[in-house]
Scaffold this active site. Structure first.
Site, mmCIF file in Angstrom:
data_model
loop_
_atom_site.group_PDB
_atom_site.id
_atom_site.type_symbol
_atom_site.label_atom_id
_atom_site.label_comp_id
_atom_site.label_asym_id
_atom_site.label_seq_id
_atom_site.Cartn_x
_atom_site.Cartn_y
_atom_site.Cartn_z
ATOM 1 N N CYS A 46 -27.118 51.719 -11.365
ATOM 2 C CA CYS A 46 -26.946 50.779 -12.325
ATOM 3 C C CYS A 46 -28.102 49.520 -12.291
ATOM 4 O O CYS A 46 -28.506 49.156 -13.286
ATOM 5 C CB CYS A 46 -25.566 49.903 -12.024
ATOM 6 S SG CYS A 46 -24.127 51.215 -12.200
ATOM 7 N N ARG A 121 -19.806 55.091 -17.163
ATOM 8 C CA ARG A 121 -21.048 55.118 -17.697
ATOM 9 C C ARG A 121 -21.090 55.317 -19.016
ATOM 10 O O ARG A 121 -21.427 56.542 -19.205
ATOM 11 C CB ARG A 121 -22.139 55.640 -16.805
ATOM 12 C CG ARG A 121 -23.503 55.128 -16.953
ATOM 13 C CD ARG A 121 -24.582 55.817 -16.020
ATOM 14 N NE ARG A 121 -24.178 55.946 -14.519
ATOM 15 C CZ ARG A 121 -24.322 54.746 -13.744
ATOM 16 N NH1 ARG A 121 -24.896 53.820 -14.056
ATOM 17 N NH2 ARG A 121 -23.989 54.871 -12.327
#
Length: 215
Positions: A46, A121
């Site tokens: 991330c 995601r």
């Protein structure tokens, strides 16, 4: 997962840039929304994504697209993580990040992994009318290709504005495709045109599009 061509949820959210009302602050100003969720703050994949999105922020902005991040972490976690990214990597994150600790928006977007409690995601791209034009879901273990997502965003904008469709591997500046006719007589006429490969496949030069339909 949230469905293509459905309406983006009409909600207000808390972000690192303050509260946002999607239909007032983004769609109401004629902008596109590019929302991307990440599993958690202070995680390796991330972090690389946030650096990469930040580096492409101006390109999205020039297209009239608002980048917005999302996870179920708290606003304070977001703030500390963004500070950490700037200190360690020299990159200031310019876009807002939604804090969704009650998981309300994540559930609305079908973007919550109930087992782990983390955000999936995902990417959701919505046009100024609030309609979702692109949705994608990625594994937890590897990051998104930002250049490809930028290409998809440009293709979606051209499709939305010019009412044309885009061929495989299309890049801005390349030929576009005129949607096929649904009437037999028009199909017979279409095949006679110079750029027609078949009645259902007619190319059009990108430069023939009006300036306000290009990216």
């Amino acid at each position: 997962m949230v469905k293509l061509y459905s309406k983006f949820p009409d909600v207000q959210v808390l972000t690192t840039k303050g509260p946002i009302d999607f239909y007032k602050d983004i769609f109401g100003k004629g902008k596109w929304l590019f929302l991307f969720a990440h599993p958690a703050d202070f995680t390796p994949v991330c972090t690389t994504e946030f650096v990469a999105f930040s580096q492409k922020y101006e390109e999205f902005k020039k297209l009239g697209v608002e980048l917005v991040g999302l996870s179920v972490d708290s606003i304070y976690s977001h703030i500390q993580w963004l500070m950490d990214i700037e200190q360690r990597y020299g990159v200031k994150v310019p876009f807002p990040v939604i804090a969704d600790p009650d998981k309300k928006l994540a559930r609305m977007l079908d973007a919550l992994d109930e087992a782990s409690g983390q955000t999936i995601r995902i990417v959701v791209l919505a046009s100024p009318d609030g309609i979702i034009r692109f949705v994608a879901q990625y594994p937890m273990e590897f990051g998104r290709n930002i250049d490809e997502l930028l290409r998809i965003t440009k293709a979606a904008i051209v499709n939305y504005k010019a009412k044309v469709v885009l061929p495989a591997n299309w890049q801005p500046g390349q030929d576009v495709i005129v949607p096929p006719p649904a009437i037999f007589d028009e199909a017979e006429m279409r095949i006679k045109l110079p750029n027609a490969k078949a009645w259902y496949l007619l190319f059009k030069k990108y430069e023939e599009l009006p300036p306000d339909q290009k990216v």
